[in-house]
Write a protein that holds these residues in place. Structure first.
Motif, PDB file in Angstrom:
ATOM      1  N   GLY A   1       0.913  -1.444   0.022  1.00  0.00           N
ATOM      2  CA  GLY A   1       0.184   0.065   0.240  1.00  0.00           C
ATOM      3  C   GLY A   1       0.757   1.403   0.186  1.00  0.00           C
ATOM      4  O   GLY A   1       0.652   2.301  -0.829  1.00  0.00           O
ATOM      5  N   CYS A   2       1.980   1.208   0.842  1.00  0.00           N
ATOM      6  CA  CYS A   2       2.895   2.526   0.920  1.00  0.00           C
ATOM      7  C   CYS A   2       3.524   2.686  -0.454  1.00  0.00           C
ATOM      8  O   CYS A   2       3.772   3.833  -0.859  1.00  0.00           O
ATOM      9  N   THR A   3       3.640   1.428  -1.277  1.00  0.00           N
ATOM     10  CA  THR A   3       4.610   1.734  -2.469  1.00  0.00           C
ATOM     11  C   THR A   3       3.723   2.233  -3.409  1.00  0.00           C
ATOM     12  O   THR A   3       3.991   3.502  -4.138  1.00  0.00           O
ATOM     13  N   ARG A   4       2.496   1.919  -3.436  1.00  0.00           N
ATOM     14  CA  ARG A   4       1.658   2.400  -4.542  1.00  0.00           C
ATOM     15  C   ARG A   4       1.166   3.833  -4.231  1.00  0.00           C
ATOM     16  O   ARG A   4       1.134   4.732  -5.017  1.00  0.00           O
ATOM     17  N   GLU A   5       1.174   4.188  -2.779  1.00  0.00           N
ATOM     18  CA  GLU A   5       0.464   5.641  -2.665  1.00  0.00           C
ATOM     19  C   GLU A   5       1.849   6.759  -2.962  1.00  0.00           C
ATOM     20  O   GLU A   5       1.948   7.652  -3.555  1.00  0.00           O
ATOM     21  N   ALA A   6       3.325   6.315  -2.629  1.00  0.00           N
ATOM     22  CA  ALA A   6       4.397   6.873  -3.053  1.00  0.00           C
ATOM     23  C   ALA A   6       4.831   7.195  -4.417  1.00  0.00           C
ATOM     24  O   ALA A   6       4.850   8.250  -4.768  1.00  0.00           O
TER      25      ALA A   6
ATOM     26  N   ASN B   1      -7.500   7.685   7.850  1.00  0.00           N
ATOM     27  CA  ASN B   1      -7.606   6.294   7.364  1.00  0.00           C
ATOM     28  C   ASN B   1      -7.828   5.885   5.819  1.00  0.00           C
ATOM     29  O   ASN B   1      -8.654   5.861   5.306  1.00  0.00           O
ATOM     30  N   VAL B   2      -6.756   6.851   5.438  1.00  0.00           N
ATOM     31  CA  VAL B   2      -6.446   7.081   3.703  1.00  0.00           C
ATOM     32  C   VAL B   2      -6.543   5.464   3.053  1.00  0.00           C
ATOM     33  O   VAL B   2      -6.011   4.730   3.574  1.00  0.00           O
ATOM     34  N   ARG B   3      -7.639   5.508   2.084  1.00  0.00           N
ATOM     35  CA  ARG B   3      -7.420   4.304   1.052  1.00  0.00           C
ATOM     36  C   ARG B   3      -6.641   4.754  -0.207  1.00  0.00           C
ATOM     37  O   ARG B   3      -6.769   6.036  -0.643  1.00  0.00           O
TER      38      ARG B   3
ATOM     39  N   GLN C   1      -6.990  13.059  -5.454  1.00  0.00           N
ATOM     40  CA  GLN C   1      -8.053  13.552  -4.561  1.00  0.00           C
ATOM     41  C   GLN C   1      -7.302  14.974  -3.980  1.00  0.00           C
ATOM     42  O   GLN C   1      -7.757  15.956  -3.744  1.00  0.00           O
ATOM     43  N   VAL C   2      -6.033  14.692  -3.328  1.00  0.00           N
ATOM     44  CA  VAL C   2      -5.486  15.632  -2.795  1.00  0.00           C
ATOM     45  C   VAL C   2      -4.740  16.896  -3.672  1.00  0.00           C
ATOM     46  O   VAL C   2      -5.020  17.919  -3.249  1.00  0.00           O
ATOM     47  N   LEU C   3      -4.504  16.470  -4.965  1.00  0.00           N
ATOM     48  CA  LEU C   3      -4.081  17.217  -5.824  1.00  0.00           C
ATOM     49  C   LEU C   3      -5.101  18.161  -6.103  1.00  0.00           C
ATOM     50  O   LEU C   3      -4.982  19.444  -6.214  1.00  0.00           O
ATOM     51  N   GLU C   4      -6.538  17.721  -6.374  1.00  0.00           N
ATOM     52  CA  GLU C   4      -7.550  18.580  -6.634  1.00  0.00           C
ATOM     53  C   GLU C   4      -7.939  19.659  -5.353  1.00  0.00           C
ATOM     54  O   GLU C   4      -8.075  20.774  -5.863  1.00  0.00           O
ATOM     55  N   ALA C   5      -7.719  19.100  -4.252  1.00  0.00           N
ATOM     56  CA  ALA C   5      -7.705  19.824  -2.887  1.00  0.00           C
ATOM     57  C   ALA C   5      -6.695  20.914  -2.911  1.00  0.00           C
ATOM     58  O   ALA C   5      -7.061  22.351  -2.763  1.00  0.00           O
ATOM     59  N   ALA C   6      -5.370  20.657  -3.504  1.00  0.00           N
ATOM     60  CA  ALA C   6      -4.550  21.517  -3.395  1.00  0.00           C
ATOM     61  C   ALA C   6      -4.581  22.797  -4.732  1.00  0.00           C
ATOM     62  O   ALA C   6      -4.482  23.980  -4.356  1.00  0.00           O
TER      63      ALA C   6
END
Length: 226
Positions: free
Chosen positions: A116-121, A209-211, A218-223
């Motif tokens: 999970g951490c690899t995919r996120e990074a 509790n991030v998926r 999603q974070v990019l859109e918020a930024a």
């Protein structure tokens, strides 16, 4: 010696011999009873001690599970982002002041080089250019030592800085350290969390509790919307 005397003398040894045969049984029975009723100096039988010890151990486990550290107030939107100063991959340190005047994404992940951490990074690396265009820096944080962070970076060609917080100071300050459960057991660990800090230094948004799937987008859109 008369026949009567001889009969008496032969009976006596026989009687003595019989008494001797009964004596060991009597002693064995006495020893067995003594063992069953043996008591300690405290006046408790060995059976009672075993029960007491078992109960004491169970109580200790229950007590230790109850004595959890007091939870810190959760980080909220509009709050000033907590300052930090921690080592980062490639040497040097990373501080909040390094990103003054720009937006900042802090994504906290449980462990380097896990699925999970690899995919996120990798997702944040894929969008690194888009974040830069939106005036936003991106930083990853975990409790892994620097060597593990650098190995993680090199293995997956990550393009975002990685911070090592082995003492959990920043993790706790940002609410990314807390109680987790697995296989019915509770323990303290890193809670997958992302925090978006505005250019004014205040927390703009918190994801808990991030998926992983679709999260970086999603974070990019918020930024972009700040």
């Amino acid at each position: 010696m008369s026949k009567k005397s001889r009969k008496k003398s032969t009976k006596t040894p026989s009687g003595i011999a019989t008494a001797k045969k009964k004596t060991p049984k009597t002693r064995a029975t006495t020893q067995t009873k003594a063992a069953k009723t043996q008591r300690t100096p405290a006046g408790k039988s060995t059976g009672s001690i075993a029960k007491t010890a078992s109960h004491g151990a169970a109580s200790k486990q229950l007590n230790s599970s109850k004595s959890k550290p007091a939870a810190k107030p959760a980080l909220t939107e509009g709050q000033k982002a907590p300052a930090f100063r921690l080592p980062r991959d490639g040497g040097g340190v990373a501080t909040l002041s390094d990103y003054a005047g720009q937006k900042l994404v802090l994504f906290f992940y449980p462990r380097a080089d896990t699925p999970g951490c690899t995919r996120e990074a990798i997702d944040f690396t894929r969008l690194a250019g888009a974040f830069t265009a939106a005036g936003t820096a991106v930083v990853g944080i975990s409790a892994d030592p620097l060597k593990a962070q650098e190995k993680f970076r090199d293995k997956h060609s990550l393009k975002v800085p990685l911070i090592s917080d082995e003492k959990h100071e920043m993790l706790e300050a940002y609410g990314a350290w807390g109680e987790k459960s697995m296989y019915g057991k509770s323990f303290l660990g890193i809670l997958r969390t992302t925090v978006l800090v505005g250019s004014d230094g205040k927390v703009a948004k918190v994801w808990r509790n991030v998926r992983v799937d679709g999260h970086a987008d999603q974070v990019l859109e918020a930024a972009r919307s700040l």
